[in-house]
Motif scaffolding. Sequence first.
Motif, PDB file in Angstrom:
ATOM      1  N   ASP A 204       0.855  -1.068   0.003  1.00 48.96           N
ATOM      2  CA  ASP A 204       0.107  -0.028   0.127  1.00 48.96           C
ATOM      3  C   ASP A 204       0.826   1.302  -0.135  1.00 48.96           C
ATOM      4  O   ASP A 204       0.531   2.194  -0.800  1.00 48.96           O
ATOM      5  CB  ASP A 204      -0.824   0.025   1.189  1.00 48.96           C
ATOM      6  CG  ASP A 204      -2.054  -1.024   1.046  1.00 48.96           C
ATOM      7  OD1 ASP A 204      -2.335  -1.484  -0.067  1.00 48.96           O
ATOM      8  OD2 ASP A 204      -2.743  -1.551   2.170  1.00 48.96           O
ATOM      9  N   SER A 205       2.101   1.102   0.810  1.00 48.13           N
ATOM     10  CA  SER A 205       2.711   2.418   0.837  1.00 48.13           C
ATOM     11  C   SER A 205       3.437   2.612  -0.528  1.00 48.13           C
ATOM     12  O   SER A 205       3.537   3.837  -0.951  1.00 48.13           O
ATOM     13  CB  SER A 205       3.747   1.886   1.639  1.00 48.13           C
ATOM     14  OG  SER A 205       4.944   3.204   1.687  1.00 48.13           O
ATOM     15  N   VAL A 206       3.902   1.645  -1.218  1.00 51.22           N
ATOM     16  CA  VAL A 206       4.333   1.799  -2.528  1.00 51.22           C
ATOM     17  C   VAL A 206       3.396   2.436  -3.600  1.00 51.22           C
ATOM     18  O   VAL A 206       3.784   3.204  -4.409  1.00 51.22           O
ATOM     19  CB  VAL A 206       4.910   0.623  -3.278  1.00 51.22           C
ATOM     20  CG1 VAL A 206       5.227   0.569  -4.640  1.00 51.22           C
ATOM     21  CG2 VAL A 206       6.041  -0.001  -2.519  1.00 51.22           C
ATOM     22  N   ASP A 207       2.212   1.794  -3.657  1.00 55.08           N
ATOM     23  CA  ASP A 207       1.129   2.464  -4.277  1.00 55.08           C
ATOM     24  C   ASP A 207       0.804   4.186  -4.139  1.00 55.08           C
ATOM     25  O   ASP A 207       0.626   4.900  -5.159  1.00 55.08           O
ATOM     26  CB  ASP A 207      -0.168   1.862  -3.981  1.00 55.08           C
ATOM     27  CG  ASP A 207      -0.134   0.480  -4.795  1.00 55.08           C
ATOM     28  OD1 ASP A 207       0.561   0.048  -5.547  1.00 55.08           O
ATOM     29  OD2 ASP A 207      -1.135  -0.375  -4.137  1.00 55.08           O
ATOM     30  N   LEU A 208       0.819   4.300  -2.932  1.00 53.48           N
ATOM     31  CA  LEU A 208       0.812   5.835  -2.520  1.00 53.48           C
ATOM     32  C   LEU A 208       1.908   6.659  -3.019  1.00 53.48           C
ATOM     33  O   LEU A 208       1.886   7.880  -3.335  1.00 53.48           O
ATOM     34  CB  LEU A 208       0.644   5.939  -1.067  1.00 53.48           C
ATOM     35  CG  LEU A 208      -0.782   5.324  -0.126  1.00 53.48           C
ATOM     36  CD1 LEU A 208      -0.823   5.606   1.327  1.00 53.48           C
ATOM     37  CD2 LEU A 208      -1.900   5.966  -0.971  1.00 53.48           C
ATOM     38  N   CYS A 209       3.039   6.031  -2.736  1.00 56.35           N
ATOM     39  CA  CYS A 209       4.454   6.990  -3.174  1.00 56.35           C
ATOM     40  C   CYS A 209       4.464   7.120  -4.924  1.00 56.35           C
ATOM     41  O   CYS A 209       5.101   7.933  -5.256  1.00 56.35           O
ATOM     42  CB  CYS A 209       5.334   5.947  -2.862  1.00 56.35           C
ATOM     43  SG  CYS A 209       5.915   6.331  -0.827  1.00 56.35           S
ATOM     44  N   LEU A 210       3.831   5.879  -5.544  1.00 55.08           N
ATOM     45  CA  LEU A 210       3.839   6.281  -6.885  1.00 55.08           C
ATOM     46  C   LEU A 210       3.078   7.592  -7.079  1.00 55.08           C
ATOM     47  O   LEU A 210       3.452   8.234  -8.018  1.00 55.08           O
ATOM     48  CB  LEU A 210       3.234   4.991  -7.586  1.00 55.08           C
ATOM     49  CG  LEU A 210       4.040   3.771  -7.528  1.00 55.08           C
ATOM     50  CD1 LEU A 210       3.062   2.719  -8.172  1.00 55.08           C
ATOM     51  CD2 LEU A 210       5.138   3.927  -8.497  1.00 55.08           C
ATOM     52  N   LYS A 211       1.986   8.103  -6.668  1.00 57.76           N
ATOM     53  CA  LYS A 211       1.277   9.069  -6.681  1.00 57.76           C
ATOM     54  C   LYS A 211       1.746  10.212  -6.181  1.00 57.76           C
ATOM     55  O   LYS A 211       1.966  11.313  -6.675  1.00 57.76           O
ATOM     56  CB  LYS A 211      -0.145   8.950  -6.166  1.00 57.76           C
ATOM     57  CG  LYS A 211      -1.107   7.825  -6.835  1.00 57.76           C
ATOM     58  CD  LYS A 211      -2.203   7.710  -6.354  1.00 57.76           C
ATOM     59  CE  LYS A 211      -3.172   6.478  -7.080  1.00 57.76           C
ATOM     60  NZ  LYS A 211      -4.485   6.289  -6.386  1.00 57.76           N
ATOM     61  N   ALA A 212       2.541  10.237  -4.794  1.00 59.20           N
ATOM     62  CA  ALA A 212       2.940  11.300  -4.240  1.00 59.20           C
ATOM     63  C   ALA A 212       4.412  11.691  -4.398  1.00 59.20           C
ATOM     64  O   ALA A 212       4.826  12.645  -3.860  1.00 59.20           O
ATOM     65  CB  ALA A 212       2.912  11.150  -2.575  1.00 59.20           C
ATOM     66  N   VAL A 213       4.967  10.608  -4.830  1.00 61.21           N
ATOM     67  CA  VAL A 213       6.686  10.962  -5.128  1.00 61.21           C
ATOM     68  C   VAL A 213       6.847  10.781  -6.628  1.00 61.21           C
ATOM     69  O   VAL A 213       7.519  11.666  -7.065  1.00 61.21           O
ATOM     70  CB  VAL A 213       7.544   9.847  -4.155  1.00 61.21           C
ATOM     71  CG1 VAL A 213       8.896   9.934  -4.507  1.00 61.21           C
ATOM     72  CG2 VAL A 213       7.268   9.821  -2.777  1.00 61.21           C
ATOM     73  N   ASN A 214       6.802   9.614  -7.170  1.00 58.82           N
ATOM     74  CA  ASN A 214       6.762   9.269  -8.576  1.00 58.82           C
ATOM     75  C   ASN A 214       6.293  10.481  -9.408  1.00 58.82           C
ATOM     76  O   ASN A 214       6.986  10.892 -10.404  1.00 58.82           O
ATOM     77  CB  ASN A 214       6.601   7.881  -8.808  1.00 58.82           C
ATOM     78  CG  ASN A 214       6.780   7.505 -10.191  1.00 58.82           C
ATOM     79  OD1 ASN A 214       8.043   7.216 -10.565  1.00 58.82           O
ATOM     80  ND2 ASN A 214       6.010   7.571 -11.234  1.00 58.82           N
TER      81      ASN A 214
END
Length: 294
Positions: A234-244
């Motif tokens: 879930d953290s990776v999914d959120l980071c794809l939007k918030a970081v990537n």
Amino acid sequence: MNGHLSFEEGWKVLEQGIVKCSKILECTSTRPTVAEYMNYYDCSYRMAVQKEHYCLEMYNGFKTTLADCVRAMVLPHLMHKQNDCFFRELVKMWSNYTIMIRCVTGFFNYLDRCYVEQYKLPSLSDAAATSFFGPVFSYFGDEARTALLTMIQQERDGSNMDPGFLDVMHGICRSEAKPLVQNAVLQDTYAYYSMRSSEWIMQYSLPDYLAKVQESMEKESSRLAYYLNISSADSVDLCLKAVNDPMMETYNSYTSEKQIGGQLLLQTYKTVEEELLDRCSSMTLGGCSSSSFH
């Protein structure tokens, strides 16, 4: 007390127990005596097992009475405070509150083990967290968000994290305030990487910039999993939007403006991203630690 115990009669006893324990919030009282504790427990147990039981009424009364205690005894301590002063007071009051809750939930142990579990309701500890953070964010939402986001920003920039921050964040994650705080953290993270990516795209070569995207994804995935108490996936999914997303928007804008043929670099990034997702998929929350954020 023999025979049927009415809700009004029984709750009067239990409410007295909660109010007595609430004095812990201001460090002006000790725990109930053994005799008092057993009286509260017996009262709660009888109200839960008698033919005409009051399980739902006790559950709702538990939440409401705690929220009233927070409004009366916690919120005044947070008034007229901002930033670090607000944060310090919030940590202190939450710490006192957790001590109080460990005492109070003991009265309702049978209710928690049987009724709450049977009907898949939030545990009494989780409900108590909502009774604390609900009023706090209702009255001091801006101050609380600013204080928490400032702490995350300081840790992201290299400062050591205050242990009290983790206690508060983990409490929030047990409450119904979690979505509110999670959205605030993600918005702040997006804004941070939008700003930093504009600096990094000028500072690094394009291959090094893409490596910076990978590094940022890894750090923020660990950070969000730890702070928000979510799975690594879930953290990776959120980071794809918030970081990537913000970092690649900056990359695409820069290469378009400079008319740089970035096909090879984008393929390199795609390979890096796939490796990152594979690695993150094998991560576990238990493996995260604050020392891995830097």
